[in-house]
Enzyme design. Structure first.
Site, mmCIF file in Angstrom:
data_model
loop_
_atom_site.group_PDB
_atom_site.id
_atom_site.type_symbol
_atom_site.label_atom_id
_atom_site.label_comp_id
_atom_site.label_asym_id
_atom_site.label_seq_id
_atom_site.Cartn_x
_atom_site.Cartn_y
_atom_site.Cartn_z
ATOM 1 N N ARG A 133 57.983 123.694 -11.407
ATOM 2 C CA ARG A 133 57.617 125.070 -11.702
ATOM 3 C C ARG A 133 58.240 126.032 -10.693
ATOM 4 O O ARG A 133 58.738 127.082 -11.044
ATOM 5 C CB ARG A 133 56.087 125.229 -11.645
ATOM 6 C CG ARG A 133 55.635 126.606 -12.070
ATOM 7 C CD ARG A 133 54.206 126.853 -11.690
ATOM 8 N NE ARG A 133 54.040 126.902 -10.239
ATOM 9 C CZ ARG A 133 52.907 127.202 -9.648
ATOM 10 N NH1 ARG A 133 51.827 127.461 -10.367
ATOM 11 N NH2 ARG A 133 52.818 127.237 -8.329
ATOM 12 N N PRO B 165 71.176 122.834 -0.135
ATOM 13 C CA PRO B 165 72.508 123.415 0.048
ATOM 14 C C PRO B 165 72.555 124.331 1.259
ATOM 15 O O PRO B 165 71.742 125.253 1.360
ATOM 16 C CB PRO B 165 72.730 124.218 -1.245
ATOM 17 C CG PRO B 165 71.383 124.431 -1.832
ATOM 18 C CD PRO B 165 70.451 123.398 -1.298
ATOM 19 N N GLU C 69 66.853 113.452 0.021
ATOM 20 C CA GLU C 69 66.909 114.836 -0.474
ATOM 21 C C GLU C 69 67.705 115.725 0.471
ATOM 22 O O GLU C 69 67.547 115.648 1.685
ATOM 23 C CB GLU C 69 65.476 115.378 -0.598
ATOM 24 C CG GLU C 69 65.419 116.846 -0.985
ATOM 25 C CD GLU C 69 63.998 117.342 -1.135
ATOM 26 O OE1 GLU C 69 63.228 116.740 -1.899
ATOM 27 O OE2 GLU C 69 63.646 118.337 -0.477
HETATM 28 P P1 FAD Z 1 53.201 122.434 -12.225
HETATM 29 O O1 FAD Z 1 53.256 121.037 -12.679
HETATM 30 O O2 FAD Z 1 53.427 123.498 -13.228
HETATM 31 O O3 FAD Z 1 51.797 122.641 -11.537
HETATM 32 C C1 FAD Z 1 51.538 123.796 -10.748
HETATM 33 C C2 FAD Z 1 50.045 123.998 -10.571
HETATM 34 O O4 FAD Z 1 49.493 124.531 -11.742
HETATM 35 C C3 FAD Z 1 49.246 122.728 -10.297
HETATM 36 O O5 FAD Z 1 48.209 123.088 -9.427
HETATM 37 C C4 FAD Z 1 48.707 122.327 -11.645
HETATM 38 O O6 FAD Z 1 47.489 121.639 -11.518
HETATM 39 C C5 FAD Z 1 48.527 123.674 -12.337
HETATM 40 N N1 FAD Z 1 48.856 123.680 -13.753
HETATM 41 C C6 FAD Z 1 49.885 123.027 -14.376
HETATM 42 N N2 FAD Z 1 49.901 123.329 -15.684
HETATM 43 C C7 FAD Z 1 48.883 124.196 -15.907
HETATM 44 C C8 FAD Z 1 48.379 124.867 -17.067
HETATM 45 N N3 FAD Z 1 48.928 124.689 -18.252
HETATM 46 N N4 FAD Z 1 47.315 125.687 -16.902
HETATM 47 C C9 FAD Z 1 46.729 125.877 -15.692
HETATM 48 N N5 FAD Z 1 47.157 125.252 -14.564
HETATM 49 C C10 FAD Z 1 48.213 124.431 -14.667
HETATM 50 N N6 FAD Z 1 60.200 124.054 -5.086
HETATM 51 C C11 FAD Z 1 61.380 124.722 -5.147
HETATM 52 O O7 FAD Z 1 61.381 125.948 -5.255
HETATM 53 N N7 FAD Z 1 62.584 124.061 -5.111
HETATM 54 C C12 FAD Z 1 62.660 122.714 -5.013
HETATM 55 O O8 FAD Z 1 63.762 122.144 -4.984
HETATM 56 C C13 FAD Z 1 61.437 121.967 -4.932
HETATM 57 N N8 FAD Z 1 61.435 120.614 -4.856
HETATM 58 C C14 FAD Z 1 60.251 119.933 -4.841
HETATM 59 C C15 FAD Z 1 60.274 118.536 -4.815
HETATM 60 C C16 FAD Z 1 59.096 117.806 -4.824
HETATM 61 C C17 FAD Z 1 59.141 116.298 -4.837
HETATM 62 C C18 FAD Z 1 57.837 118.498 -4.826
HETATM 63 C C19 FAD Z 1 56.544 117.729 -4.800
HETATM 64 C C20 FAD Z 1 57.811 119.876 -4.844
HETATM 65 C C21 FAD Z 1 58.999 120.614 -4.861
HETATM 66 N N9 FAD Z 1 59.008 122.009 -4.910
HETATM 67 C C22 FAD Z 1 60.197 122.694 -4.974
HETATM 68 C C23 FAD Z 1 57.745 122.767 -4.844
HETATM 69 C C24 FAD Z 1 57.138 123.079 -6.223
HETATM 70 O O9 FAD Z 1 57.996 123.926 -6.951
HETATM 71 C C25 FAD Z 1 55.781 123.724 -5.967
HETATM 72 O O10 FAD Z 1 54.895 122.812 -5.388
HETATM 73 C C26 FAD Z 1 55.130 124.449 -7.141
HETATM 74 O O11 FAD Z 1 54.102 125.272 -6.640
HETATM 75 C C27 FAD Z 1 54.502 123.550 -8.192
HETATM 76 O O12 FAD Z 1 55.458 122.921 -8.927
HETATM 77 P P2 FAD Z 1 55.065 121.814 -10.027
HETATM 78 O O13 FAD Z 1 56.338 121.427 -10.656
HETATM 79 O O14 FAD Z 1 54.202 120.788 -9.444
HETATM 80 O O15 FAD Z 1 54.188 122.743 -11.042
#
Ligand code: FAD
Length: 327
Positions: free
Chosen positions: A109, A21, A18
Site C-alpha cells: 500500500r 536506489p 533488499e
Molecule cells: P495493506 O495490506 O493495505 O494494510 C495496511 C493497513 O490497513 C493494515 O493495518 C491493514 O490491517 C489495514 N487494511 C488493509 N485492508 C483494509 C481494508 N480493506 N479496510 C480497512 N483496513 C484495511 N513502503 C514503501 O513505501 N516502499 C517500500 O519499498 C516498502 N517496502 C516494504 C517491504 C516490506 C517487507 C514491508 C513489511 C513493508 C514495506 N513498506 C514499504 C511499508 C508499507 O508500505 C507500509 O507498512 C504500509 O503502511 C502498509 O502497507 P501494506 O502493503 O501492508 O498495506
C-alpha cells in the site's frame, strides 16, 4: 521466486537481500560494485528493490532493478506501492518491470505522506488504489500469472492511522486472508526482534481456519544492527518491540560501535538459528533489510550457514568428474 523456492532440495534454507536506489551517481556506482561483490560471494535466492512512496524513486528503482535483473542476472523483486500513485504510474511501473524481465512484485500500500521511511512523497491524487489488496487484484487482472506477487505482513500487528486503536493481528488477519485470496504468492514480514511474537504469528497463520497460509512461503524480515542509534530509530518507526533481554545486551555496549555491531550479529544469528530449527511446510527463508550495507549481513549469513555452496564451475576439474567414465 516461488518456483525457485519450490525447486530447492528438502531441508535447504534460503535468503533474499533488499536494496534501495541511491540518490546520487556516486552512490549508484558504489552500490553497483557492492551488489556485484555481494551477489557473487553470498548467492541470495533473490534480491528486492524498494519503491519510494508515491513513486518518488520510480526511475531510480527501475534502474536498480535493471542492474540486478539484467546486468547481474539476479532474480529480482520490485517493491511497488499504490497509495498516492496514479493508475498511469502503476501501469508504467508494471510495464517497465515486465520489459526488464522482472517477474516478481512486492505489492504494497505504502505509507501516507510524512510518516514514510522510504522517500519523499510526491503529492498525487489517487483514488484507484486504497489498500495493497487493490494492487494485488489489479496486477492479477492485468497480467494474469506473469508476476509472482508478494505481500507484506506484520508479526506484531500493523500500526496504522486507519485503525487508531493500535496494532494487532486481529485487525490485520482478515485483510491478509483477502490478499491471499486475491492472488498473493508469498508473504514477507516487517522486521522484528521479538522471536516469540514471530513464532506465535507464524503458528497463527499456518493454523488459520481459512487454510490460506498452510503452505505459502512466509519470509521473516531481518534487520542487521548497524548502530545503536539506528536500531533505536528503526524499531520506533516500524513499531517493532525490542525484548528487554536484547535491549540490555545492546545498552551495555552502546558507546562502542564495533561492539554494538558484534553483539548485533550474535542477536540476529540467534533469531535466525531459532527460526531455522522450527518445523515448517517448506524451505526456511529470511529477508534482509541490508540498508545497502554489506558487512553485518555477510557475517550473519556466514554464521548461520545460509550461504549456498557455489555452483560447480564448468571449467574446473570437478566438471570432468561428472563425465561418464570410459569403459
Ligand atoms: P495493506 O495490506 O493495505 O494494510 C495496511 C493497513 O490497513 C493494515 O493495518 C491493514 O490491517 C489495514 N487494511 C488493509 N485492508 C483494509 C481494508 N480493506 N479496510 C480497512 N483496513 C484495511 N513502503 C514503501 O513505501 N516502499 C517500500 O519499498 C516498502 N517496502 C516494504 C517491504 C516490506 C517487507 C514491508 C513489511 C513493508 C514495506 N513498506 C514499504 C511499508 C508499507 O508500505 C507500509 O507498512 C504500509 O503502511 C502498509 O502497507 P501494506 O502493503 O501492508 O498495506
Amino acid at each position: 521466486i516461488t518456483d525457485k523456492i519450490a525447486a530447492l532440495p528438502p531441508g535447504t534454507s534460503y535468503f533474499s537481500l533488499e536494496f534501495f536506489p541511491p540518490k546520487t551517481a556516486m552512490g549508484s556506482s558504489n552500490l553497483r560494485a557492492r551488489l556485484d561483490r555481494m551477489s557473487r560471494a553470498l548467492r541470495p535466492l533473490f534480491v528486492t528493490v524498494t519503491w519510494g512512496a508515491g513513486g518518488s524513486t520510480a526511475e531510480k528503482s527501475l534502474e536498480l532493478a535493471e542492474l540486478c535483473q539484467r546486468e547481474l542476472g539476479l532474480t529480482t523483486c520490485l517493491h511497488l506501492t499504490c497509495t498516492n500513485m496514479s493508475k498511469e504510474l502503476v501501469d508504467k511501473a508494471l510495464e517497465d518491470a515486465k520489459a526488464l524481465g522482472v517477474r516478481n512484485i512486492l505489492a504494497l500500500r505504502g505509507d501516507p505522506p510524512r510518516s514514510s521511511e522510504y522517500g519523499t512523497e510526491t503529492a498525487v491524487e489517487a483514488e484507484e488504489f486504497e489498500w495493497a489488496i487493490d494492487l494485488v487484484r489489479y496486477i492479477r487482472k492485468m497480467y494474469g500469472d506473469y508476476f509472482c506477487i508478494g505481500v507484506a505482513a506484520y508479526p506484531e500487528g500493523h500500526a496504522d492511522e486507519s485503525h487508531p486503536e493500535g496494532q494487532s493481528m486481529e485487525h490485520d488477519l482478515p485483510y491478509l486472508v483477502e490478499k491471499m485470496k486475491a492472488g498473493a504468492d508469498f508473504i514477507m514480514t516487517q522486521l522484528f526482534f521479538d522471536v516469540e511474537a514471530y513464532d506465535a504469528f507464524e503458528k497463527r497463520l499456518r493454523e488459520h481456519e481459512s487454510g490460506a497460509f498452510k503452505t505459502i512461503p512466509i519470509i521473516p524480515g531481518m534487520m542487521p544492527i548497524q548502530s545503536y542509534q539506528m536500531i533505536k530509530r528503526t524499531t520506533k518507526l516500524s513499531h517493532a518491540k525490542m525484548p528487554p533481554s536484547i535491549t540490555e545486551r545492546l545498552d551495555v555496549v552502546r558507546g562502542d560501535d564495533e561492539m554494538v555491531k558484534k553483539i548485533g550479529v550474535d542477536i540476529l544469528s540467534e533469531i535466525i538459528t531459532h527460526i531455522k530449527d522450527e518445523p515448517g511446510p517448506g524451505p526456511r527463508g529470511f529477508h534482509f533489510y541490508t540498508l545497502n550495507l554489506e558487512k553485518a549481513v555477510s557475517f550473519i549469513l556466514e554464521r548461520t550457514d545460509l550461504i549456498p555452496a557455489s555452483p560447480p564451475d564448468p571449467d574446473s576439474e570437478y566438471a570432468i568428474i561428472d563425465l561418464p567414465l570410459q569403459p
